[in-house]
Design a protein around this motif. Structure first.
Motif, short mmCIF file in Angstrom:
data_model
loop_
_atom_site.label_atom_id
_atom_site.label_comp_id
_atom_site.label_asym_id
_atom_site.label_seq_id
_atom_site.Cartn_x
_atom_site.Cartn_y
_atom_site.Cartn_z
N ALA A 48 31.32 50.18 38.57
CA ALA A 48 30.79 48.99 37.90
C ALA A 48 31.81 48.42 36.93
O ALA A 48 32.01 47.21 36.85
N ILE A 49 32.48 49.29 36.18
CA ILE A 49 33.51 48.84 35.23
C ILE A 49 34.66 48.19 35.98
O ILE A 49 35.17 47.14 35.59
N GLU A 50 35.08 48.80 37.08
CA GLU A 50 36.16 48.24 37.89
C GLU A 50 35.77 46.89 38.47
O GLU A 50 36.56 45.94 38.45
N ALA A 51 34.54 46.78 38.96
CA ALA A 51 34.07 45.51 39.53
C ALA A 51 34.03 44.43 38.46
O ALA A 51 34.40 43.28 38.71
N ALA A 52 33.61 44.78 37.25
CA ALA A 52 33.57 43.81 36.16
C ALA A 52 34.98 43.37 35.78
O ALA A 52 35.23 42.19 35.52
N ALA A 53 35.92 44.29 35.75
CA ALA A 53 37.31 43.96 35.43
C ALA A 53 37.90 43.04 36.49
O ALA A 53 38.61 42.08 36.17
N GLN A 54 37.61 43.31 37.77
CA GLN A 54 38.11 42.46 38.85
C GLN A 54 37.50 41.06 38.77
O GLN A 54 38.19 40.07 38.97
N ALA A 55 36.23 40.98 38.44
CA ALA A 55 35.58 39.68 38.31
C ALA A 55 36.18 38.89 37.15
O ALA A 55 36.43 37.69 37.26
N ALA A 56 36.45 39.57 36.04
CA ALA A 56 37.07 38.91 34.89
C ALA A 56 38.48 38.44 35.23
O ALA A 56 38.87 37.33 34.86
N ALA A 57 39.23 39.24 35.98
CA ALA A 57 40.58 38.85 36.37
C ALA A 57 40.54 37.65 37.30
O ALA A 57 41.37 36.74 37.18
N SER A 58 39.58 37.61 38.20
CA SER A 58 39.44 36.47 39.10
C SER A 58 39.13 35.20 38.32
O SER A 58 39.66 34.13 38.61
N THR A 59 38.27 35.31 37.33
CA THR A 59 37.92 34.16 36.50
C THR A 59 39.13 33.69 35.71
O THR A 59 39.36 32.49 35.59
N ASP A 60 39.92 34.63 35.18
CA ASP A 60 41.11 34.28 34.41
C ASP A 60 42.12 33.53 35.26
O ASP A 60 42.78 32.61 34.81
N ARG A 61 42.26 33.93 36.53
CA ARG A 61 43.23 33.27 37.42
C ARG A 61 42.82 31.85 37.74
O ARG A 61 43.66 31.00 38.01
N LEU A 62 41.51 31.56 37.72
CA LEU A 62 41.02 30.22 38.03
C LEU A 62 41.25 29.24 36.89
O LEU A 62 41.27 28.04 37.09
N HIS A 63 41.44 29.75 35.67
CA HIS A 63 41.56 28.86 34.51
C HIS A 63 42.96 28.77 34.05
O HIS A 63 43.85 29.26 33.99
#
Length: 63
Positions: A48-63
């Motif tokens: 769950a922590i890894e999935a949250a980190a990946q989701a945050a990284a994906s969001t960061d790349r979009l902005h």
């Protein structure tokens, strides 16, 4: 209003339940995990922590 546990009429002293007994039954259900909110998160906390980190990284790349 009817008691969510047994369906009897509610008591003003125990609202929304009809008695302390039904309130205790409801509390026991919460504490035993009978009531749960469905989740799409992995059950393994590390995953769950890894999935949250990946989701945050994906969001960061979009902005």
């Amino acid at each position: 209003m009817s008691c969510p546990i047994c369906g009897k009429e509610t008591s003003p002293d125990s609202r929304p339940f009809c008695s302390k007994r039904c309130a205790d039954v409801d509390l026991a259900r919460w504490l035993n995990g009978n009531y749960a909110v469905p989740s799409d998160d992995p059950e393994d906390i590390e995953a769950a922590i890894e999935a949250a980190a990946q989701a945050a990284a994906s969001t960061d790349r979009l902005h």
